[in-house]
Design a protein around this motif. Structure first.
Motif, PDB file in Angstrom:
ATOM      1  N   VAL A 173      96.284 -99.323  49.573  1.00 11.86           N
ATOM      2  CA  VAL A 173      96.940 -98.045  49.311  1.00 11.86           C
ATOM      3  C   VAL A 173      98.342 -98.143  49.898  1.00 11.86           C
ATOM      4  CG1 VAL A 173      96.959 -95.579  49.790  1.00 11.86           C
ATOM      5  CG2 VAL A 173      94.795 -96.729  49.358  1.00 11.86           C
ATOM      6  N   PHE A 174      99.341 -97.939  49.062  1.00 14.52           N
ATOM      7  CA  PHE A 174     100.725 -97.960  49.528  1.00 14.52           C
ATOM      8  C   PHE A 174     101.190 -96.555  49.849  1.00 14.52           C
ATOM      9  CE2 PHE A 174     100.359-101.635  46.666  1.00 14.52           C
ATOM     10  CZ  PHE A 174     100.761-102.645  47.522  1.00 14.52           C
ATOM     11  N   GLN A 175     102.389 -96.483  50.399  1.00 14.77           N
ATOM     12  CA  GLN A 175     102.949 -95.169  50.694  1.00 14.77           C
ATOM     13  C   GLN A 175     103.181 -94.377  49.406  1.00 14.77           C
ATOM     14  OE1 GLN A 175     106.237 -95.450  53.364  1.00 14.77           O
ATOM     15  NE2 GLN A 175     106.752 -93.305  53.221  1.00 14.77           N
ATOM     16  N   ARG A 176     103.632 -95.100  48.365  1.00 17.15           N
ATOM     17  CA  ARG A 176     103.872 -94.458  47.062  1.00 17.15           C
ATOM     18  C   ARG A 176     103.381 -95.371  45.946  1.00 17.15           C
ATOM     19  NH1 ARG A 176     109.901 -93.895  46.586  1.00 17.15           N
ATOM     20  NH2 ARG A 176     109.436 -92.753  44.698  1.00 17.15           N
ATOM     21  N   LEU A 209      93.318 -89.573  46.257  1.00 18.09           N
ATOM     22  CA  LEU A 209      92.873 -90.252  45.038  1.00 18.09           C
ATOM     23  C   LEU A 209      93.055 -91.760  45.178  1.00 18.09           C
ATOM     24  CD1 LEU A 209      91.948 -90.192  42.096  1.00 18.09           C
ATOM     25  CD2 LEU A 209      94.325 -89.877  41.427  1.00 18.09           C
ATOM     26  N   ALA A 210      94.195 -92.171  45.757  1.00 14.53           N
ATOM     27  CA  ALA A 210      94.482 -93.598  45.883  1.00 14.53           C
ATOM     28  C   ALA A 210      93.452 -94.286  46.777  1.00 14.53           C
ATOM     29  CB  ALA A 210      95.889 -93.800  46.444  1.00 14.53           C
ATOM     30  N   ILE A 211      93.060 -93.603  47.865  1.00 13.02           N
ATOM     31  CA  ILE A 211      92.070 -94.195  48.765  1.00 13.02           C
ATOM     32  C   ILE A 211      90.716 -94.287  48.062  1.00 13.02           C
ATOM     33  CG2 ILE A 211      90.794 -93.829  50.911  1.00 13.02           C
ATOM     34  CD1 ILE A 211      93.357 -92.555  52.049  1.00 13.02           C
ATOM     35  N   ALA A 212      90.340 -93.193  47.371  1.00 13.32           N
ATOM     36  CA  ALA A 212      89.064 -93.208  46.657  1.00 13.32           C
ATOM     37  C   ALA A 212      89.066 -94.297  45.584  1.00 13.32           C
ATOM     38  CB  ALA A 212      88.810 -91.842  46.015  1.00 13.32           C
ATOM     39  N   GLN A 213      90.225 -94.460  44.919  1.00 14.68           N
ATOM     40  CA  GLN A 213      90.328 -95.480  43.864  1.00 14.68           C
ATOM     41  C   GLN A 213      90.153 -96.875  44.455  1.00 14.68           C
ATOM     42  OE1 GLN A 213      94.282 -96.271  42.404  1.00 14.68           O
ATOM     43  NE2 GLN A 213      93.574 -96.341  40.290  1.00 14.68           N
ATOM     44  N   ALA A 214      90.813 -97.126  45.599  1.00 15.71           N
ATOM     45  CA  ALA A 214      90.695 -98.438  46.223  1.00 15.71           C
ATOM     46  C   ALA A 214      89.242 -98.696  46.646  1.00 15.71           C
ATOM     47  CB  ALA A 214      91.625 -98.537  47.424  1.00 15.71           C
TER      48      ALA A 214
END
Lengths: 253, 250
Positions: free
Chosen positions: A78-81, A148-153
């Motif tokens: 997960v990146f900052q953006r 969302l990004a964390i859940a996606q990862a």
């Protein structure tokens, strides 16, 4: 043998050394915070873990596997953006976590696709994004996008999760909520996490261990002559060192 | 509006001096001519030439732009995503785009003959390099984080191309096509003017010999209208198909 083994890693860009003699071992399920002054190579270290770059010397093994040459499914990030896909709806972003690696073309069909959507909806329910499942990420707040990004990862079931200043762009209130969210997710999955942050208190609050990156050798005539390495490895689960000493030792303010 | 008034005044002034003036026909005459062109069939062939010309021209335009868009999308993706292809092809495309397409028109006529193929080829050759360069640039501008993220989700290069890059440059493709339509019309009319049996450009250059300004103006207005409508349709299509692209993407 440890879960993640970093042995004697050097990284330089051209003639400019960034990291020197970095060695560290991490057990499965540990949460590692990585802190350090800016330009100390903590993001470089994360890119090495991610296998986005390969070290000039040394090697990094995860779960005993040979060193990776490119980012793969073992590593979630997960990146900052820019961590979610702007052209997919919130639900499709989660489905993509399964679909992209399912076959060479990255598409799921029929029953497999329906199953993935059902799982995505369950996950959205759990992270509190079910009401925006059909919207595009641009319509979401920064905190929701990172959730969302964390859940996606995590949906891709990686071996380690890498977070590159994931909450750096969020306001303080949202950041606190995200800390709770990340703790819950981690308690649920038992994931091994590496998080780069420039916020010391955040690093100590969330991490089991805090790695400090800094330069041990310093040439005033040529500040770029030496690279950084891990100077401290705090156990954040026991009593914390006093803040003043921390600042002095880490050169992070 | 001002242009129309200026034209009407100019036309009025000239016809006051010479009622048979052909250069600036009266607006009423243009309307009459337009009505005749749109409804009356040709005595010899029985077709209404106006619609036949429109159909022929639009078909050439659609084919040429379609081929160019397909090539532009394919090569744009390859050049933008794969460093190996970029190193090999990008300089070639840059040089290719420097060739003035109209200069190769005679070659096309010689090689492909005077038929439809050479006209479609001129349009395709004219705008493909622009599309390739524009789209490969857009692909290269995708944040590196997204590509890495896709890789960590297990995506192959093919999957990244199909699921990450392709959908994100589709709105850009439609926009680039809108921008290149002006040149496409230019190439179409140039090709038709030189050698054709029908088409909007052919008709304009045919009636030029009779100083039939009323016919020419009708066709020019019609072409402008067509171009405007196509542009508008593409814009609506982009908004409909890619709502996430937002106003910034248009």
């Amino acid at each position: 043998m440890s879960y993640v083994e970093v042995s004697n890693v050097f990284q330089s860009y051209g003639t400019r050394p960034i990291l020197e003699r970095v060695s560290v071992t991490v057990e499965k399920g540990e949460f590692i915070s990585i802190v350090g002054a800016s330009g100390c190579g903590k993001s470089t270290f994360l890119r090495l873990l991610l296998a986005q770059e390969r070290p000039t010397r040394g090697e990094i093994r995860i779960d005993g596997a040979p060193p990776a040459r490119e980012p793969d499914r073992d590593r979630g990030v997960v990146f900052q953006r820019y961590s979610v896909f702007p052209h997919m709806t919130v639900r499709d972003n989660l489905v993509a976590a399964e679909a992209l690696g399912a076959n060479a073309a990255g598409y799921l069909f029929g029953q497999a696709s329906r199953d993935a959507r059902a799982r995505a909806d369950l996950a959205l329910e759990r992270i509190g994004l079910a009401h925006v499942a059909a919207q595009y990420p641009a319509a979401l707040s920064g905190g929701m996008q990172q959730r969302l990004a964390i859940a996606q990862a995590l949906a891709a079931k990686p071996k380690i999760l890498l977070l590159d200043e994931p909450f750096g762009a969020l306001d303080p209130g949202t950041r606190l909520k995200m800390h709770d969210f990340l703790r819950d997710m981690r308690a649920e999955t038992g994931m091994t996490v590496f998080m780069v942050t420039h916020d010391l208190s955040e690093g100590f609050k969330l991490g089991d261990r805090v790695l400090v990156f800094d330069k041990i050798r310093w040439d005033p005539q040529n500040p770029e002559a030496y690279g950084a390495t891990i100077t401290y490895d705090f156990d954040a689960r026991v009593a914390l060192p006093p803040p003043a000493m921390l600042e002095e030792k880490t050169h992070v303010h | 509006m001002l242009v129309l008034i200026a034209y009407a005044l100019g036309s009025e002034a000239r016809r006051a001096v010479n009622p048979a003036d052909k250069l600036l026909p009266a607006p009423t005459q243009i309307v009459e001519t337009a009505q005749r062109l749109l409804t009356q069939s040709d005595k010899r062939s029985g077709d209404i030439l106006f619609w036949k010309d429109t159909g022929a021209s639009l078909r050439r335009l659609a084919l040429g732009v379609g081929i160019a868009a397909t090539l532009g999308l394919g090569f744009g993706l390859l050049i933008g995503l794969l460093p190996l292809v970029r190193a090999g092809l990008a300089p070639f495309v840059s040089v290719l785009s420097m060739i003035p397409p109209l200069a190769v028109l005679p070659i096309l006529f010689i090689v492909l003959g005077l038929g439809e193929v050479s006209k479609v080829a001129l349009i395709a050759i004219g705008i493909t390099p622009f599309l390739i360069r524009d789209l490969s640039q857009r692909v290269a501008e995708l944040p590196a984080e997204q590509i890495v993220k896709a890789q960590t989700l297990g995506a192959t290069s093919l999957a990244i191309g199909l699921r990450v890059a392709l959908p994100q440059i589709m709105p850009r493709l439609l926009q680039a096509v809108r921008l290149s339509l002006g040149s496409a019309w230019l190439f179409l009319i140039a090709a038709e003017a030189i050698a054709a049996e029908n088409g909007l450009g052919y008709r304009i250059f045919l009636v030029r010999r009779y100083l039939a300004m009323d016919v020419i103006l009708t066709y020019v207005i019609w072409i402008t209208l067509l171009a405007f409508v196509i542009d508008w349709l593409l814009k609506r299509l982009t908004q409909r198909l890619y709502p996430w692209a937002g106003e910034g993407g248009l």
